[in-house]
Motif scaffolding. Structure first.
Motif, PDB file in Angstrom:
ATOM      1  N   LEU A   1      34.218  30.149  41.837  1.00 54.82           N
ATOM      2  CA  LEU A   1      33.919  31.371  41.104  1.00 54.82           C
ATOM      3  C   LEU A   1      34.897  32.515  41.304  1.00 54.82           C
ATOM      4  N   SER A   2      35.924  32.360  42.128  1.00 55.16           N
ATOM      5  CA  SER A   2      36.885  33.446  42.292  1.00 55.16           C
ATOM      6  C   SER A   2      37.660  33.647  40.987  1.00 55.16           C
ATOM      7  N   PRO A   3      38.268  34.817  40.784  1.00 55.90           N
ATOM      8  CA  PRO A   3      39.005  35.061  39.529  1.00 55.90           C
ATOM      9  C   PRO A   3      40.097  34.036  39.252  1.00 55.90           C
ATOM     10  N   ASP A   4      40.619  33.407  40.284  1.00 54.04           N
ATOM     11  CA  ASP A   4      41.668  32.408  40.089  1.00 54.04           C
ATOM     12  C   ASP A   4      41.108  30.995  39.927  1.00 54.04           C
ATOM     13  N   SER A   5      39.773  30.832  40.005  1.00 58.21           N
ATOM     14  CA  SER A   5      39.185  29.485  40.019  1.00 58.21           C
ATOM     15  C   SER A   5      38.306  29.187  38.822  1.00 58.21           C
ATOM     16  N   TYR A   6      37.467  30.127  38.416  1.00 57.65           N
ATOM     17  CA  TYR A   6      36.436  29.792  37.433  1.00 57.65           C
ATOM     18  C   TYR A   6      37.001  29.471  36.057  1.00 57.65           C
TER      19      TYR A   6
ATOM     20  N   VAL B   1      37.577  39.817  35.780  1.00 59.50           N
ATOM     21  CA  VAL B   1      36.191  39.387  35.940  1.00 59.50           C
ATOM     22  C   VAL B   1      36.070  38.558  37.207  1.00 59.50           C
ATOM     23  N   ASP B   2      35.130  38.924  38.057  1.00 61.01           N
ATOM     24  CA  ASP B   2      34.847  38.202  39.295  1.00 61.01           C
ATOM     25  C   ASP B   2      33.376  37.812  39.265  1.00 61.01           C
ATOM     26  N   LEU B   3      33.101  36.545  38.989  1.00 56.69           N
ATOM     27  CA  LEU B   3      31.720  36.085  38.851  1.00 56.69           C
ATOM     28  C   LEU B   3      30.951  36.147  40.166  1.00 56.69           C
ATOM     29  N   ARG B   4      31.654  36.234  41.279  1.00 58.41           N
ATOM     30  CA  ARG B   4      30.955  36.350  42.557  1.00 58.41           C
ATOM     31  C   ARG B   4      30.157  37.640  42.639  1.00 58.41           C
TER      32      ARG B   4
END
Length: 912
Positions: free
Chosen positions: A278-283, A246-249
């Protein structure tokens, strides 16, 4: 292959800080000159000047930082890979790639936990050397490696296919029959009567995979409702696309384009800001806040070309669960419950709470002197010259202090679950309203309405599947019942104290059975919006300071201080008056202590860290060498020059100390739900520039909001807290144990007059103890003693006095009222019509607690023991009688690092 420990870290921090200070300066200068003038208009002149200037300044910077860290620990065997990357440098101009420059290839070594490598191998997404696969098979056949039935079925099928035709270098005992027998014993699927061993293996593997594909619905405790609880995230993928993260961007970028076409392409800083959150490794680090009613909100200031002030974009993300968690199909135990395999992983939660204060003072002086002169020269030119010097001294000193509390929760017996999560995003654009705009006179004077410059995008959604690790002991078979919707019962009047080392796992910003909204933030902001406090524009200006301090992850990190002295929000200046600030202190008052779930094994720890620094510096210069200048003024042409050199000296000194103490204990952990009532104190203070601001007005806001905090603590800590509540908090409790009298006979006019009977729907209802509880509740709410006149059924009148600390005393009752106040309110209400508490008190021995005697009588009257669990110390202690292997480790040092070591319950991680 190698033996090591790797950790997946999701770490999100938020920081709120502010600086206050004053400065002043002044000086004096004296100059004079003289010179004769000839009759032809020429003459000589000279002058002297001296001066002194000085100034002082002082400032204080305060910051509050909260952090939420999740660590998924992968211990043991790892598979190592070497990957080659082709590197290319793109030259970008005006958003377009104008040239690509090939670079030298790079080699990267990666390590992957074996459980992940085997899952990819079994699904044919990763190739492994046959010798490595054979090693895995050997360990699997000899019970030295566990795999889920699904992974094991895919593994043995592929391994059997790849080893066909290989005649050397592999164990001869890895036959298809042996692999099939092992897989069937593990999965407990029906036997196969195929004619050859390969077909038998194929059929058993197919049956194991079919069993795993039939997912089983499970449920977790309320601590996981709209929260991660103690779960660790393994992956979050798009529903129906298991290989796409999932990539919220992908949701937010079109929303920004909808509100501001071309803005992303024109602002590289905007895209970087989106990547951070919001990156996949951050959110995933913000997921706990996304599950909250108000979701996660990230403000981003975006400079706009041709616009005086930047726009502000508020990126908002909500997350919600759909349905209960599920597990892969697994074999059943003899009692019909699923035999859930243990994952080779551990989970650790860490909550950070930083308080930092830095103070600085400065004082500077400058002395200056100079001489200048002017005389006629040849050909009508004028000659001029000057010499000057100065001496400056600047003294600064400062000190700083940082207090850090780190709470740690560890579970090392985990199981894999899957949950459906729905993400919703929205973008709010506030035009021409950056921080500089909000600080402008036009904004503060109310000439800008935030609603007129705000636009909101259409919401977007994505459905996802979250794979997570949770403690196996918390998984219950079958779908869960609907969350408790009934309002809170009677509040707990006895003092509740949060033990040190209790770790919050969920913060709920509303009370049980109440609408799902962030009551604390909403109600506090509603008060601050009043024109005589901050007003709507003031709240809009400081929204980015208030929200991070009260979001769910911050409440969990600061729970210890919230439940004690409270936390202070940053001072907020009132609109149009920079000297008057609004200071807010928020405190949580616990009104319950409810056991929520059965014990489970784990580890709890806390790190205390205190750091102090001191510094000073002096900067100055010498009187010599001097500075000089001269020139010739010939009318149309003039020539001048100057020369100067200055020698500066600087000395500085700094030192600091750091004290760190840590404690880690492991054993049985329990989850406790603590209902809380938030209260706030709002002060209007004025800074007159003479030191600390002077408080002009103070407003107390009791019962501002309701909430719940789920905390996890060691079993003995919970029981000790329950025992202390029954022991009472006042001297009257000691007197009650000794059957002494501690109340004057005359208490004054009664505040409440009540009888033993209350009017119900079907007539009078016998409620002899409810008026006593009502009196205690009133005393706590009004923070003053309350006098109760109780008229009993036989005409006897009794006087009681309830105190704000939750205790009671009675006139000539031998200490009965004090003993009554040590009972849990629900226990007291259970006794109505069942147990005569006064008679029990008068006829029982003073040994032991009154609560234990009452609980024993209730059991005799047919009340199930389970109903008393969590309400009485002795009953609860018997229920939690199975002791865990419990140990503690204490360390004090100037620094520490993380270490993972085996313990009686699996891996254990110590150090900050």
């Amino acid at each position: 292959m190698s033996e090591q420990n790797t950790v997946d870290i999701d770490f999100a921090m938020s920081d709120v800080g502010y600086t206050t200070g004053t400065s002043g300066s002044g000086g004096i200068a004296v100059d004079g000159g003289l010179g004769p003038v000839r009759s032809d208009g020429t003459g000589r002149s000279g002058g002297v000047s001296v001066g002194r200037t000085g100034g002082t300044s002082q400032s204080t910077t305060t910051s509050e930082t909260s952090g939420d860290e999740q660590l998924l620990v992968n211990p043991g065997t790892h598979h190592d890979f070497i990957e080659r990357y082709r590197l290319v440098a793109d030259v970008v101009h005006n958003g377009q790639v104008v040239q690509s420059v090939p670079l030298q290839d790079a080699l990267v070594q990666k390590s992957m936990a074996e459980r992940r490598a085997l899952e990819l191998y079994a699904s044919r997404k990763l190739d492994l050397p046959l010798w490595a696969v054979a090693d895995v098979a050997e360990r699997y056949l000899n019970d030295k490696l566990t795999m889920s039935p699904r992974v094991a079925a895919g593994f043995v099928r592929r391994y059997r296919q790849e080893k066909d035709g290989v005649t050397s270098g592999l164990p001869a005992t890895h036959s298809a029959d042996r692999l099939a027998d092992k897989l069937r014993a593990q999965s407990r699927v029906p036997a196969s009567h195929a004619s050859n061993e390969d077909e038998r293996l194929t059929r058993i593997a197919a049956r194991a995979e079919a069993m795993a594909a039939r997912t089983r619905v499970m449920h977790l405790s309320d601590a996981y409702d709209a929260s991660l609880g103690a779960a660790q995230i393994e992956s979050i993928t798009v529903e129906g696309q298991p290989d796409e993260r999932v990539d919220l961007r992908k949701l937010v970028n079109p929303q920004i384009d909808e509100l501001a076409p071309g803005l992303r392409a024109a602002s590289p800083l905007l895209q970087n800001a989106l990547d951070v959150d919001l990156s996949p490794d951050s959110y995933q680090g913000h997921l706990e806040d996304m599950f909250g009613p108000d979701g996660f909100e990230g403000p981003i200031e975006v400079p706009i070309e041709g616009q005086d002030r930047p726009d502000v974009l508020f990126v908002r993300v909500w997350a919600r669960y759909e349905g209960d968690p599920v597990i892969e199909g697994v074999p059943e135990k003899d009692d019909g419950t699923p035999d859930i395999p243990k994952e080779d992983a551990g989970g650790i939660k860490q909550k950070y709470d930083y308080e930092t204060e830095d103070r600085s003072v400065g004082h500077g002086t400058t002395y200056s002197a100079g001489v200048d002169g002017k005389t006629p020269g040849a050909a009508g030119a004028n000659l001029s010259g000057s010499v000057g010097t100065d001496r400056s001294r600047q003294h600064t000193a400062g000190s700083g202090e940082q207090n850090t509390t780190l709470d740690r929760l560890g579970h090392f017996d985990l199981a894999r679950i899957q949950r459906t999560v729905v993400f919703t995003t929205q973008v709010v654009r506030v035009r021409n309203a950056g921080a500089s705009a909000m600080a402008s006179a036009r904004w503060k004077l109310g000439r800008v309405d935030p609603a007129d410059i705000t636009s909101v995008s259409e919401p977007r959604e994505v459905r996802a599947v979250m794979t997570a690790m949770v403690p196996r002991a918390e998984l219950e078979d079958g779908p869960g019942s609907a969350p408790e919707q009934s309002p809170e019962e009677r509040p707990e009047h006895r003092p509740v104290r949060l033990p040190e080392g209790a770790i919050p796992v969920r913060a709920v910003p509303y009370g049980r059975g109440e609408p799902k909204k962030d009551q604390l933030y909403s109600n506090l902001v509603a008060y601050l919006r009043r024109p005589d406090v901050l007003g709507p524009r003031g709240v809009a200006e400081y929204r980015h300071l208030i929200r991070p301090m009260l979001k769910p992850s911050a409440v969990m990190a600061k729970a210890g201080r919230l439940l004690a002295e409270g936390i202070e929000l940053p001072p907020m200046a009132r609109a149009g008056n920079g000297r008057t600030t609004v200071n807010v202190t928020v405190k949580a008052v616990p009104v319950g202590w409810e056991l929520a779930g059965d014990p489970l094994e784990g580890q709890a720890g806390r790190v205390w860290r205190r750091q102090k620094t001191y510094r000073s510096s002096t900067t100055g210069n010498r009187l010599t060498p001097l500075t000089g200048g001269g020139g010739v003024d010939g009318g149309l042409v003039s020539v001048g020059g100057s020369i100067g050199e200055q020698l500066k000296e600087q000395s500085s000194d700094a030192n600091g100390t750091r004290l760190e103490t840590s404690r880690f204990e492991e054993g049985q952990l329990v989850t406790v739900r603590i209902p809380v009532v938030y209260e706030a104190t709002v002060e209007l203070a004025r800074d007159n520039g003479r030191g600390r601001p002077v408080t002009k007005e103070t407003t107390h806001l009791p019962n501002l909001a309701s909430g719940q905090i789920y905390v996890r603590m060691l079993r003995h800590q919970y029981l000790e807290g329950l025992r202390q509540m029954e022991a009472g908090a006042a001297f009257d409790s000691v007197l009650a144990d000794a059957r002494l009298q501690a109340v004057p006979e005359k208490l004054g006019r009664p505040d409440i007059t009540a009888t033993e009977y209350a009017q119900g729907e079907n007539g009078a209802v016998y409620q002899p103890y409810r008026p006593l509880l009502d009196a205690v509740d009133k005393a706590k709410a009004e923070k003053r003693p309350i006098v109760l006149l109780m008229r009993e059924a036989d005409g006897t009148e009794r006087l009681y006095q309830a105190f704000p600390n939750g205790t009671m005393a009675g006139v000539k009752d031998g200490g009965f009222a004090s003993a009554f106040a040590t009972l849990h309110p629900q226990v007291a209400l259970m006794c109505q019509g069942r147990v005569d508490l006064r008679e029990l008190y008068n006829t029982s021995s003073p040994d032991g607690t009154f609560s234990a005697k009452v609980a024993a009588e209730l059991e005799k009257k047919g009340v199930p023991r389970d109903m008393l669990k969590g309400l009485d110390y002795q009953t609860t202690a018997r229920h939690l009688a199975t002791p865990g292997a419990q140990s503690a480790q204490y360390t004090a040092s100037s620094g520490a690092g993380r270490t993972i070591a085996p313990t009686g319950h699996g891996p254990s991680l110590s150090g900050p």
